[in-house]
Design an enzyme around this catalytic site. Structure first.
Site, PDB file in Angstrom:
ATOM      1  N   HIS A  72      -5.277  -1.767 -14.178  1.00  0.00           N
ATOM      2  CA  HIS A  72      -4.422  -0.579 -14.065  1.00  0.00           C
ATOM      3  C   HIS A  72      -4.595   0.385 -15.223  1.00  0.00           C
ATOM      4  CE1 HIS A  72      -1.296   1.771 -12.269  1.00  0.00           C
ATOM      5  NE2 HIS A  72      -0.472   1.632 -13.299  1.00  0.00           N
TER       6      HIS A  72
ATOM      7  N   HIS B 284       6.012   2.422  -3.927  1.00  0.00           N
ATOM      8  CA  HIS B 284       4.913   1.776  -3.213  1.00  0.00           C
ATOM      9  C   HIS B 284       5.434   0.591  -2.425  1.00  0.00           C
ATOM     10  CE1 HIS B 284       3.011   3.720  -6.708  1.00  0.00           C
ATOM     11  NE2 HIS B 284       1.946   3.828  -5.961  1.00  0.00           N
TER      12      HIS B 284
ATOM     13  N   ASN C 287     -12.084   3.727 -10.368  1.00  0.00           N
ATOM     14  CA  ASN C 287     -12.988   2.607 -10.657  1.00  0.00           C
ATOM     15  C   ASN C 287     -13.842   2.346  -9.421  1.00  0.00           C
ATOM     16  OD1 ASN C 287     -10.155   1.847  -9.938  1.00  0.00           O
ATOM     17  ND2 ASN C 287     -11.250   0.013  -9.282  1.00  0.00           N
TER      18      ASN C 287
ATOM     19  N   MET D 208      -3.360   1.784  -2.411  1.00  0.00           N
ATOM     20  CA  MET D 208      -2.147   1.083  -1.975  1.00  0.00           C
ATOM     21  C   MET D 208      -1.002   2.063  -1.683  1.00  0.00           C
ATOM     22  SD  MET D 208      -2.256  -1.769  -5.018  1.00  0.00           S
ATOM     23  CE  MET D 208      -3.800  -2.593  -5.475  1.00  0.00           C
ATOM     24  N   SER D 209      -1.340   3.298  -1.329  1.00  0.00           N
ATOM     25  CA  SER D 209      -0.264   4.300  -1.095  1.00  0.00           C
ATOM     26  C   SER D 209      -0.725   5.314  -0.070  1.00  0.00           C
ATOM     27  CB  SER D 209       0.017   5.021  -2.428  1.00  0.00           C
ATOM     28  OG  SER D 209      -1.094   5.862  -2.751  1.00  0.00           O
TER      29      SER D 209
ATOM     30  N   SER E  62      -0.966   7.915  -9.476  1.00  0.00           N
ATOM     31  CA  SER E  62      -1.061   7.223 -10.774  1.00  0.00           C
ATOM     32  C   SER E  62      -1.770   8.069 -11.819  1.00  0.00           C
ATOM     33  CB  SER E  62      -1.860   5.920 -10.608  1.00  0.00           C
ATOM     34  OG  SER E  62      -1.202   5.092  -9.714  1.00  0.00           O
TER      35      SER E  62
ATOM     36  N   ALA F 277      -4.669   7.588  -6.953  1.00  0.00           N
ATOM     37  CA  ALA F 277      -5.812   6.957  -7.620  1.00  0.00           C
ATOM     38  C   ALA F 277      -6.351   5.933  -6.637  1.00  0.00           C
ATOM     39  CB  ALA F 277      -5.351   6.254  -8.885  1.00  0.00           C
TER      40      ALA F 277
ATOM     41  N   HIS G   9       4.046   5.981 -13.185  1.00  0.00           N
ATOM     42  CA  HIS G   9       4.761   6.671 -12.103  1.00  0.00           C
ATOM     43  C   HIS G   9       6.151   6.967 -12.642  1.00  0.00           C
ATOM     44  CE1 HIS G   9       2.179   6.414  -8.459  1.00  0.00           C
ATOM     45  NE2 HIS G   9       1.557   5.523  -9.210  1.00  0.00           N
TER      46      HIS G   9
ATOM     47  N   TYR H 135       4.003  -2.212  -2.228  1.00  0.00           N
ATOM     48  CA  TYR H 135       3.790  -3.477  -2.956  1.00  0.00           C
ATOM     49  C   TYR H 135       4.937  -3.775  -3.938  1.00  0.00           C
ATOM     50  CZ  TYR H 135       1.916  -0.467  -6.703  1.00  0.00           C
ATOM     51  OH  TYR H 135       1.746   0.500  -7.656  1.00  0.00           O
ATOM     52  N   GLU H 136       5.761  -2.766  -4.229  1.00  0.00           N
ATOM     53  CA  GLU H 136       6.892  -3.007  -5.151  1.00  0.00           C
ATOM     54  C   GLU H 136       8.008  -3.772  -4.431  1.00  0.00           C
ATOM     55  OE1 GLU H 136       7.978   0.531  -7.724  1.00  0.00           O
ATOM     56  OE2 GLU H 136       6.516   1.454  -6.384  1.00  0.00           O
TER      57      GLU H 136
END
Ligand SMILES: Nc1nc2ncn(CCNC(CO)CO)c2c(=O)[nH]1
Length: 312
Positions: free
Chosen positions: A284, A90, A250, A226-227, A33, A120, A66, A92-93
């Site tokens: 995000h 990803h 973060n 998440m990746s 990201s 990220a 992305h 989650y997509e």
């Protein structure tokens, strides 16, 4: 057709689009990201950009930050041929684990021997600051532990063994080179720090709760994302050497937050309550911003590692 047949078809298509000079990239770089800026490290010519939407069997990336391009070019004065995956699919997509790791398998069939994977991530380790880079030395594959795993199903022997070991997944020599390059670039003289740590893979797309962040920290994770983990596992299965970096975009919120029965909060105004709740809320946009900020140092680090690798 199985992943091997599809990846072979895709690799043949990609090769057909590459001039001789770019046919044999040894290293692939996966840009996480906001880290698409790594493409700027590629010389102007010869350079080939294939949009994922034009590549057979490639999953389409739907996440802001992305782009979705397979870029081939030469990096640095030694003109090192590389492949860059700008944007990734990803889990989650809604993509299957097969699709999430498809590009990794295509890289294998293109002859790639080393992958540098960037992402990220949220910082769980209290010593980490936003903007720090974490060289991963291990991971917690939470989804995989419950069977959501890229190698589930019949093994594809053309890629690797049925039960691949992962105790040495994050290449020690590449990590040593990373810390050496960081010092060589004098990056250890400035604010941004380079750490080594453990990445917890969560499915997403929601960011973790406070209790989940505390749990992941107790389980030994330093960053959460998440990746990356599915790609690392498929790369190792296929015998690709991997190096992975998380950019801390973060700091995850680990404190328990206010409790309704705290006397102190009875007196607080709604605004004060909202202020407290907004503190540390991941979003995000801040992830992308931190990515753009760090891209220059991340680019410098990757270039130096490639240059040193090329020397040997
Ligand atoms: N707490 C927390 N902070 C994070 N910052 C980046 N990511 C990685 C996820 N990136 C997504 C959403 O930004 C886009 O792929 C995370 C995460 O998963 N959790």
């Amino acid at each position: 057709p199985n992943a091997y047949a599809r990846a072979s078809e895709t690799a043949a298509y990609v090769r057909s689009k590459l001039p001789e000079a770019l046919q044999k990239p040894k290293v692939a770089i996966v840009c996480g990201s906001g880290l698409g800026g790594l493409v700027d490290t590629i010389e102007a010519e010869p350079k080939v950009e294939l949009a994922y939407s034009t590549i057979p069997n490639f999953p389409q990336s739907t996440v802001q930050g992305h782009a979705g391009n397979f870029v081939f070019g030469l990096i640095g004065p030694q003109k090192i041929p590389v492949a860059l995956l700008v944007g990734r699919a990803h889990f989650y997509e809604g993509h299957t684990m097969d699709l999430v790791t498809f590009a990794t398998r295509v890289c294998k069939l293109l002859g790639i021997g080393t992958m540098i994977v960037t992402n990220a991530a949220g910082g769980l380790n209290e010593n980490y600051e936003v903007g720090d880079i974490v060289c991963l030395n291990d991971h917690l594959n939470l989804a995989g532990l419950v069977g959501i795993h890229p190698l589930r199903g019949p093994n594809i022997d053309e890629f690797g063994v049925r039960f691949p070991p992962l105790s040495d997944a994050y290449d020690l020599d590449m990590r040593r080179r990373t810390h050496k390059a960081w010092k060589k670039l004098g990056l250890d003289q400035q604010k941004r720090r380079l750490h080594e740590g453990v990445y917890a893979f969560v499915g997403g797309p929601s960011y973790e709760t406070r209790a989940e962040c505390r749990m992941l920290r107790i389980l030994g994770a330093d960053v959460v994302g998440m990746s990356t983990v599915p790609e690392i596992i498929v790369a190792r299965h296929a015998g690709i050497r991997v190096l992975a970096f998380s950019l801390v975009t973060n700091k995850a919120v680990l404190d328990t937050g206010l409790r309704g029965n705290d006397d102190t909060i009875q007196a607080m105004s709604k605004t004060e309550l909202d202020e407290h709740l907004n503190k540390g809320k991941a979003n995000h946009q801040e992830v992308l911003e931190a990515g753009r900020e760090a891209a220059k140092d991340m680019q410098g680090l990757v270039k130096q590692i490639l240059s040193d690798l090329h020397e040997d």
